[in-house]
Design an enzyme around this catalytic site. Structure first.
Site, mmCIF file in Angstrom:
data_model
loop_
_atom_site.group_PDB
_atom_site.id
_atom_site.type_symbol
_atom_site.label_atom_id
_atom_site.label_comp_id
_atom_site.label_asym_id
_atom_site.label_seq_id
_atom_site.Cartn_x
_atom_site.Cartn_y
_atom_site.Cartn_z
ATOM 1 N N ASN A 103 0.383 7.564 -4.677
ATOM 2 C CA ASN A 103 -0.342 8.247 -5.752
ATOM 3 C C ASN A 103 0.570 8.490 -6.952
ATOM 4 O O ASN A 103 1.759 8.747 -6.792
ATOM 5 C CB ASN A 103 -0.915 9.573 -5.234
ATOM 6 C CG ASN A 103 -1.867 9.344 -4.070
ATOM 7 O OD1 ASN A 103 -2.347 8.240 -3.842
ATOM 8 N ND2 ASN A 103 -2.092 10.398 -3.301
ATOM 9 N N ASP A 105 -0.358 10.847 -9.141
ATOM 10 C CA ASP A 105 -0.593 12.241 -9.544
ATOM 11 C C ASP A 105 0.565 13.117 -9.079
ATOM 12 O O ASP A 105 1.401 12.683 -8.280
ATOM 13 C CB ASP A 105 -1.932 12.745 -8.966
ATOM 14 C CG ASP A 105 -1.938 12.834 -7.436
ATOM 15 O OD1 ASP A 105 -2.872 12.315 -6.796
ATOM 16 O OD2 ASP A 105 -0.987 13.423 -6.871
ATOM 17 N N HIS A 120 4.853 4.109 -6.404
ATOM 18 C CA HIS A 120 4.089 3.400 -7.440
ATOM 19 C C HIS A 120 4.171 4.093 -8.793
ATOM 20 O O HIS A 120 3.338 3.847 -9.678
ATOM 21 C CB HIS A 120 2.624 3.236 -7.003
ATOM 22 C CG HIS A 120 2.459 2.295 -5.863
ATOM 23 N ND1 HIS A 120 1.307 2.220 -5.121
ATOM 24 C CD2 HIS A 120 3.306 1.378 -5.320
ATOM 25 C CE1 HIS A 120 1.447 1.298 -4.177
ATOM 26 N NE2 HIS A 120 2.644 0.782 -4.266
ATOM 27 N N GLY A 186 -4.910 9.158 4.225
ATOM 28 C CA GLY A 186 -5.758 8.860 3.078
ATOM 29 C C GLY A 186 -5.445 7.559 2.374
ATOM 30 O O GLY A 186 -5.427 7.488 1.147
HETATM 31 C C1 BV8 Z 1 4.826 -6.224 -4.996
HETATM 32 C C2 BV8 Z 1 -0.191 2.261 -9.386
HETATM 33 C C3 BV8 Z 1 6.778 -7.607 -5.017
HETATM 34 C C4 BV8 Z 1 -1.042 2.082 -10.580
HETATM 35 C C5 BV8 Z 1 -0.821 0.669 -7.631
HETATM 36 C C6 BV8 Z 1 1.302 -9.270 0.958
HETATM 37 C C7 BV8 Z 1 0.059 -9.709 1.268
HETATM 38 C C8 BV8 Z 1 -0.929 -9.754 0.255
HETATM 39 C C9 BV8 Z 1 -0.676 -9.339 -1.062
HETATM 40 C C10 BV8 Z 1 0.555 -8.906 -1.360
HETATM 41 C C11 BV8 Z 1 1.548 -8.889 -0.367
HETATM 42 N N1 BV8 Z 1 2.664 -8.402 -0.936
HETATM 43 C C12 BV8 Z 1 2.416 -8.136 -2.259
HETATM 44 C C13 BV8 Z 1 1.129 -8.444 -2.531
HETATM 45 C C14 BV8 Z 1 0.482 -8.285 -3.826
HETATM 46 C C15 BV8 Z 1 -0.007 -6.858 -4.113
HETATM 47 C C16 BV8 Z 1 -1.069 -6.479 -3.127
HETATM 48 O O1 BV8 Z 1 -0.821 -5.771 -2.162
HETATM 49 N N2 BV8 Z 1 -2.283 -6.910 -3.427
HETATM 50 C C17 BV8 Z 1 -3.427 -6.489 -2.577
HETATM 51 C C18 BV8 Z 1 -4.580 -6.096 -3.487
HETATM 52 C C19 BV8 Z 1 -3.771 -7.548 -1.599
HETATM 53 N N3 BV8 Z 1 1.095 -5.900 -4.084
HETATM 54 C C20 BV8 Z 1 1.839 -5.771 -5.209
HETATM 55 O O2 BV8 Z 1 1.687 -6.405 -6.226
HETATM 56 C C21 BV8 Z 1 2.947 -4.725 -5.140
HETATM 57 N N4 BV8 Z 1 4.164 -5.255 -5.660
HETATM 58 O O3 BV8 Z 1 4.425 -6.710 -3.963
HETATM 59 O O4 BV8 Z 1 6.025 -6.551 -5.605
HETATM 60 C C22 BV8 Z 1 7.574 -7.152 -3.831
HETATM 61 C C23 BV8 Z 1 7.533 -5.923 -3.255
HETATM 62 C C24 BV8 Z 1 8.338 -5.578 -2.128
HETATM 63 C C25 BV8 Z 1 9.120 -6.452 -1.598
HETATM 64 C C26 BV8 Z 1 9.155 -7.717 -2.204
HETATM 65 C C27 BV8 Z 1 8.373 -8.034 -3.303
HETATM 66 C C28 BV8 Z 1 2.665 -3.514 -6.054
HETATM 67 C C29 BV8 Z 1 1.437 -2.841 -5.697
HETATM 68 C C30 BV8 Z 1 1.315 -1.518 -6.464
HETATM 69 C C31 BV8 Z 1 0.204 -1.590 -7.515
HETATM 70 N N5 BV8 Z 1 -0.002 -0.259 -8.113
HETATM 71 N N6 BV8 Z 1 -0.939 1.908 -8.185
HETATM 72 C C32 BV8 Z 1 -2.284 2.954 -10.569
HETATM 73 O O5 BV8 Z 1 -2.417 3.812 -9.699
HETATM 74 O O6 BV8 Z 1 -3.074 2.754 -11.492
HETATM 75 S S1 BV8 Z 1 -1.716 0.284 -6.200
HETATM 76 C C33 BV8 Z 1 -2.942 1.514 -6.060
HETATM 77 O O7 BV8 Z 1 -3.925 0.946 -5.231
HETATM 78 C C34 BV8 Z 1 -2.500 2.775 -5.337
HETATM 79 O O8 BV8 Z 1 -1.215 3.192 -5.690
HETATM 80 C C35 BV8 Z 1 -2.592 2.355 -3.867
HETATM 81 O O9 BV8 Z 1 -1.427 1.693 -3.468
HETATM 82 C C36 BV8 Z 1 -3.746 1.377 -3.900
HETATM 83 C C37 BV8 Z 1 -5.019 2.074 -3.522
HETATM 84 O O10 BV8 Z 1 -4.951 2.259 -2.153
HETATM 85 P P1 BV8 Z 1 -5.243 3.728 -1.537
HETATM 86 O O11 BV8 Z 1 -4.352 4.726 -2.153
HETATM 87 O O12 BV8 Z 1 -5.208 3.527 -0.081
HETATM 88 O O13 BV8 Z 1 -6.730 4.064 -2.067
HETATM 89 P P2 BV8 Z 1 -8.123 3.403 -1.612
HETATM 90 O O14 BV8 Z 1 -9.149 3.899 -2.555
HETATM 91 O O15 BV8 Z 1 -7.953 1.947 -1.371
HETATM 92 O O16 BV8 Z 1 -8.380 4.042 -0.149
HETATM 93 C C38 BV8 Z 1 -8.575 5.428 -0.036
HETATM 94 C C39 BV8 Z 1 -8.661 5.695 1.463
HETATM 95 O O17 BV8 Z 1 -8.781 7.111 1.634
HETATM 96 C C40 BV8 Z 1 -9.870 5.044 2.118
HETATM 97 O O18 BV8 Z 1 -9.473 4.474 3.358
HETATM 98 C C41 BV8 Z 1 -10.833 6.223 2.345
HETATM 99 O O19 BV8 Z 1 -11.552 6.093 3.550
HETATM 100 C C42 BV8 Z 1 -9.862 7.388 2.484
HETATM 101 N N7 BV8 Z 1 -10.426 8.668 2.045
HETATM 102 C C43 BV8 Z 1 -11.289 8.907 1.020
HETATM 103 N N8 BV8 Z 1 -11.535 10.247 0.945
HETATM 104 C C44 BV8 Z 1 -10.780 10.845 1.920
HETATM 105 C C45 BV8 Z 1 -10.058 9.839 2.615
HETATM 106 N N9 BV8 Z 1 -9.236 10.094 3.648
HETATM 107 C C46 BV8 Z 1 -9.110 11.401 4.024
HETATM 108 N N10 BV8 Z 1 -9.754 12.432 3.385
HETATM 109 C C47 BV8 Z 1 -10.594 12.187 2.353
HETATM 110 N N11 BV8 Z 1 -11.227 13.206 1.766
#
Ligand code: BV8
Length: 245
Positions: A103, A105, A120, A186
């Site tokens: 997050n 925030d 992030h 979360g």
């Molecule tokens: C990178 C900042 C090189 C900006 C964000 C391997 C395989 C496939 C793809 C990749 C891979 N490795 C890298 C990739 C590419 C990519 C990636 O993962 N793509 C995905 C889409 C497939 N990753 C990257 O590009 C990363 N960088 O890999 O660099 C590297 C790195 C390391 C080592 C070598 C090389 C960078 C990724 C970061 C991007 N920036 N955020 C902004 O916020 O605007 S990502 C952003 O989205 C968030 O930070 C977070 O990470 C993600 C969202 O996920 P969640 O936080 O989980 O939120 P979501 O809504 O999805 O889910 C919420 C969950 O909460 C749900 O399950 C829901 O049920 C639950 N929930 C809801 N309410 C509640 C609850 N749970 C409990 N209580 C509640 N009340």
């Protein structure tokens, strides 16, 4: 350890080391939209438009407006009982708890947590693309203000976009490898490298627990999973742990 999981148990001869990974779900009950839920942040925005360096180069005004709106909204929300419970746990175990958050925030810190790694980035920070300096920032960036360091108008949101390297990866992997317990709160487990941390933990014999509203994409890798709202699950888990420590 009696946390129901079948994984390795912790002998209480030494303090227990805990890594908690948090995602948008922990801030949902504070009124911060998540990403993939029906009204999620990405709704209405193409990720590649607002959360990639290429998207920023193509249309910086669109990207600034996206983050300016989130920065303004952040000032209208408060931490919830899940944030408060993790701050309480830190009071009890100190540096043996590290919160790694996806997050941007500041609700963990506002709840009183100090050992927080923003892998992030942070919404309340601006990064100068000209001189590389970082500056606490609670205002808008769409007006292209000058960098307080070098005066150039090249400030961008200090967040990690897709394709960019997350922060403090070595520190995070070290903390996970040395931990006794890895807890994911979360997060949908859709974004890497964060989504791979549970695998890293398992590979190092660390006990793993998922606390999420619904099963995440990686739920099968956890020793134990509890599903429900973070505002209920996290305080209950912390109370349970504190009775044992
Ligand atoms: C990178 C900042 C090189 C900006 C964000 C391997 C395989 C496939 C793809 C990749 C891979 N490795 C890298 C990739 C590419 C990519 C990636 O993962 N793509 C995905 C889409 C497939 N990753 C990257 O590009 C990363 N960088 O890999 O660099 C590297 C790195 C390391 C080592 C070598 C090389 C960078 C990724 C970061 C991007 N920036 N955020 C902004 O916020 O605007 S990502 C952003 O989205 C968030 O930070 C977070 O990470 C993600 C969202 O996920 P969640 O936080 O989980 O939120 P979501 O809504 O999805 O889910 C919420 C969950 O909460 C749900 O399950 C829901 O049920 C639950 N929930 C809801 N309410 C509640 C609850 N749970 C409990 N209580 C509640 N009340």
């Amino acid at each position: 350890m009696g946390l129901g999981g079948s994984g390795p148990t912790h002998n209480y001869s030494r303090p227990m080391r805990i890594v908690v990974l948090t995602g948008a779900g922990i801030s949902a009950e504070s009124g911060v939209p998540t990403f993939r839920d029906s009204d999620g942040l990405w709704e209405g925005h193409h990720v590649e438009e607002v959360a990639t360096p290429e998207g920023y180069d193509a249309d910086p005004v669109l990207v600034h407006e996206f983050y300016d709106a989130r920065r303004r909204a952040l000032q209208k929300v408060e931490p919830n009982p899940a944030h408060d419970a993790l701050a309480r746990l830190e009071q009890a175990v100190g540096e043996d708890l590290v919160v790694v958050t996806q997050n941007i925030d500041d609700l963990h810190e506002r709840a009183g947590s100090h050992h927080v790694v923003h892998m992030h980035g942070e919404l309340l920070s601006a990064l100068c693309r000209a001189c590389g300096s970082r500056h606490c920032w609670d205002g808008d960036l769409s007006g292209r203000p000058a960098c307080p360091g070098c005066g150039v108008r090249e400030l961008r949101p200090d967040v990690v976009w897709f394709g960019e390297m997350p922060h403090e990866m070595e520190r995070i992997y070290r903390a996970i490898d040395d931990a006794d317990l890895f807890v994911s709160v979360g997060t949908s487990g859709a974004v890497y490298p964060a989504a791979g941390f549970v695998i890293e933990a398992r590979a190092h014999g660390v006990q793993t627990l998922e606390l999420n509203l619904e099963p995440s994409e990686g739920t099968a890798f956890f020793d134990e999973a509890r599903h429900g709202r973070a505002g209920v699950l996290v305080p209950a888990w912390v109370n349970e742990l504190l009775t044992r420590l």
